[in-house]
Design a protein around this motif. Structure first.
Motif, PDB file in Angstrom:
ATOM      1  N   HIS A  22       0.809  -1.217   0.000  1.00 32.22           N
ATOM      2  CA  HIS A  22       0.000   0.000   0.000  1.00 32.22           C
ATOM      3  C   HIS A  22       0.845   1.272   0.000  1.00 32.22           C
ATOM      4  O   HIS A  22       0.326   2.361  -0.226  1.00 32.22           O
ATOM      5  N   GLU A  23       2.142   1.147   0.241  1.00 32.75           N
ATOM      6  CA  GLU A  23       3.028   2.307   0.214  1.00 32.75           C
ATOM      7  C   GLU A  23       3.832   2.395  -1.082  1.00 32.75           C
ATOM      8  O   GLU A  23       4.586   3.354  -1.280  1.00 32.75           O
ATOM      9  N   THR A  24       3.702   1.405  -1.949  1.00 27.11           N
ATOM     10  CA  THR A  24       4.490   1.387  -3.180  1.00 27.11           C
ATOM     11  C   THR A  24       3.993   2.457  -4.146  1.00 27.11           C
ATOM     12  O   THR A  24       2.809   2.485  -4.489  1.00 27.11           O
ATOM     13  N   PRO A  25       4.873   3.368  -4.593  1.00 26.84           N
ATOM     14  CA  PRO A  25       4.437   4.428  -5.516  1.00 26.84           C
ATOM     15  C   PRO A  25       4.324   3.908  -6.945  1.00 26.84           C
ATOM     16  O   PRO A  25       4.900   2.878  -7.299  1.00 26.84           O
ATOM     17  N   LEU A  26       3.573   4.640  -7.738  1.00 24.99           N
ATOM     18  CA  LEU A  26       3.466   4.339  -9.162  1.00 24.99           C
ATOM     19  C   LEU A  26       4.722   4.831  -9.853  1.00 24.99           C
ATOM     20  O   LEU A  26       5.177   5.949  -9.619  1.00 24.99           O
ATOM     21  N   ASN A  27       5.312   3.978 -10.703  1.00 24.37           N
ATOM     22  CA  ASN A  27       6.504   4.416 -11.437  1.00 24.37           C
ATOM     23  C   ASN A  27       6.283   4.332 -12.942  1.00 24.37           C
ATOM     24  O   ASN A  27       5.210   3.941 -13.408  1.00 24.37           O
ATOM     25  N   ARG A  28       7.291   4.701 -13.694  1.00 21.11           N
ATOM     26  CA  ARG A  28       7.152   4.762 -15.153  1.00 21.11           C
ATOM     27  C   ARG A  28       6.893   3.387 -15.759  1.00 21.11           C
ATOM     28  O   ARG A  28       6.161   3.262 -16.746  1.00 21.11           O
ATOM     29  N   PHE A  29       7.475   2.339 -15.168  1.00 18.55           N
ATOM     30  CA  PHE A  29       7.252   1.014 -15.748  1.00 18.55           C
ATOM     31  C   PHE A  29       5.809   0.573 -15.573  1.00 18.55           C
ATOM     32  O   PHE A  29       5.255  -0.086 -16.462  1.00 18.55           O
ATOM     33  N   HIS A  30       5.181   0.886 -14.434  1.00 19.16           N
ATOM     34  CA  HIS A  30       3.771   0.542 -14.244  1.00 19.16           C
ATOM     35  C   HIS A  30       2.911   1.143 -15.355  1.00 19.16           C
ATOM     36  O   HIS A  30       2.006   0.487 -15.891  1.00 19.16           O
ATOM     37  N   LEU A  31       3.201   2.377 -15.691  1.00 19.28           N
ATOM     38  CA  LEU A  31       2.454   3.040 -16.765  1.00 19.28           C
ATOM     39  C   LEU A  31       2.798   2.426 -18.121  1.00 19.28           C
ATOM     40  O   LEU A  31       1.927   2.277 -18.987  1.00 19.28           O
ATOM     41  N   ARG A  32       4.060   2.030 -18.287  1.00 23.15           N
ATOM     42  CA  ARG A  32       4.479   1.448 -19.564  1.00 23.15           C
ATOM     43  C   ARG A  32       3.798   0.105 -19.813  1.00 23.15           C
ATOM     44  O   ARG A  32       3.267  -0.147 -20.908  1.00 23.15           O
TER      45      ARG A  32
END
Length: 451
Positions: A22-32
């Protein structure tokens, strides 16, 4: 950063601290990884929308009967059934990455080959192949997003996949409306144009990593750790996930009907079918339905309005998934759609503005709720059987949607628009009842808690 391509690179490098999910941020790979999954949804929406427009020209040109219209309209859905079921099982057994990279080769080649067809039989074969490629991706795309993305972002990113289906469908409407009257062969360009986005997706997917959660299920912890470190900022607690793994053995299809999973599978089949049957049937043959409802002579003005409501509903649906929750959104949407489509069914008995408003509300809510079609299936199953489960539900839904798309032009011709629409209202009522009895709330469950 550790790289497998470097000789002697260590696979066991670990981050200093593993964040709770629940603390893991969204990063560029998630969006990719989410963006790379858009391809199947866009291609499916574009291909389904294009065939509805093309058939208005092709039917008189080739002398197609209503039977052939139904077959061609539903053919891609049958291919999706095969691709989802078979490739979902293959992905659970042999990995997600290979199928995810190869299925768009089939889509691109078959889409381009539609330009050269000279009869309904070859068009049928190519539409089936496109459907198989799309079906494979439907099983793999939501699975990969679910297994890579943090819990609190999962619903929104999965829901965005359906928005891209809507974008593809709407794009086909405007492209098809522009192309179809340019020349007698413009329908060829319309069908073949689906190869363009497929080729783009195919190139962009080169280098996609394997799902680390699948690797953990197979006991390949060092590979999973490398991918977590490289793409997910080391966010996965490899040892904890491995300790909670039930079995490294491949799931069998009969496991989807085991006592623990059966309720989710039954709900998924009802939910998915009751959503897509009205959606695919109505919007595949929208150019035929609108004039029958008296909205306008050629259906163009009403079609533009409804397509804009489709887009708006898809965008608002992303907010609804996050704020309302899976279960209440499912129940409320089925009820609203059933009521508004019942009004549309008696279109000739109501003032035209009432019918237009009811159809617009139906379209808006249908589009918003359809985002759940990419969210719920992936959240109903644990990792070891997720791709197979998603594939099963996609495949089962395509049986219903193919049947609905095949039957609708026949019922419109034989029984009229009122009876045809009321039949679809009955499907929505069944969806509402099944949701009340069976729908789980999965929005706050971590990936390891699903299923």
């Amino acid at each position: 950063m550790t790289d497998l391509s470097t000789p002697g690179a260590s696979l066991s490098a670990t981050p200093e601290k593993v964040r709770p999910d629940h603390e893991t941020p969204l990063n560029r790979f998630h969006l990719r990884i989410t963006a790379l999954t858009f391809g199947a949804n866009f291609s499916d929406g574009y291909a389904l929308g294009s065939i509805g427009i093309v058939l208005t020209v092709l039917a008189p040109t080739m002398g197609l009967s209503t039977l052939w219209e139904g077959i061609l309209g539903s053919s891609m859905l049958v291919g999706v059934l095969v691709g989802s079921v078979v490739c979902g099982w293959l992905a659970d057994r042999f990995g997600r990455r290979r199928v995810f990279q190869l299925d768009f080769i089939v889509i691109a080649v078959a889409s381009a080959a539609q330009f050269f067809v000279d009869g309904p039989v070859w068009l049928l074969v190519l539409r089936l192949l496109i459907g198989i490629g799309v079906g494979a991706d439907y099983a793999l795309g939501p699975t990969l997003v679910t297994e890579f993305v943090p819990t609190r972002y999962r619903g929104g990113l999965l829901g965005s996949l359906t928005v891209m289906w809507t974008v593809g469908y709407v794009a086909s409407f405007f492209v098809g409306t522009w192309l179809v009257n340019l020349s007698p062969d413009s329908w060829r360009w319309m069908l073949a144009s689906g190869a363009i986005p497929a080729l783009i997706v195919l190139v962009l997917r080169i280098g996609t990593p394997e799902s680390p959660r699948w690797l953990i299920e197979k006991g390949r912890l060092e590979e999973a750790r490398h991918i977590s470190n490289k793409y997910l900022d080391g966010a996965l607690d490899i040892e904890k996930i491995a300790a909670s793994t039930v079995s490294a053995e491949p799931a069998r299809y009969r496991d989807l009907f085991s006592r623990k999973i059966l309720k989710n599978t039954v709900f998924g089949i009802f939910f998915y079918n009751c959503q897509v049957i009205p959606y695919f049937a109505i919007f595949t043959f929208l150019p035929v339905i609108l004039p029958k409802l008296g909205m306008d002579e050629d259906g163009f003005a009403s079609g533009v309005m409804l397509n804009l409501f489709l887009l708006a509903g898809g965008i608002v649906g992303l907010w609804a998934i996050a704020k309302i929750g899976r279960r209440p959104l499912t129940i409320y949407s089925f009820v609203i759609m059933a009521v508004t489509l019942a009004i549309v069914a008696f279109g000739t008995s109501w003032p035209l503005p009432v019918v237009v408003l009811a159809f617009a509300i139906f379209t808006f809510v249908m589009s918003a709720a359809s985002n759940l079609a990419q969210v719920y299936p992936a959240e109903l199953y644990p990792t070891r059987m997720r791709a197979a489960g998603v594939g099963l539900l996609n495949g089962a839904s395509r049986i219903g949607s193919a049947a609905g798309t095949f039957i609708l032009p026949v019922t419109l011709s034989s029984f009229g628009v009122t009876a045809s629409m009321l039949g679809l209202v009955g499907v929505l009522v069944i969806g509402a009842i099944s949701a009340v009895l069976l729908a789980p709330e999965t929005s706050r469950l971590s990936t390891e808690e699903l299923g």
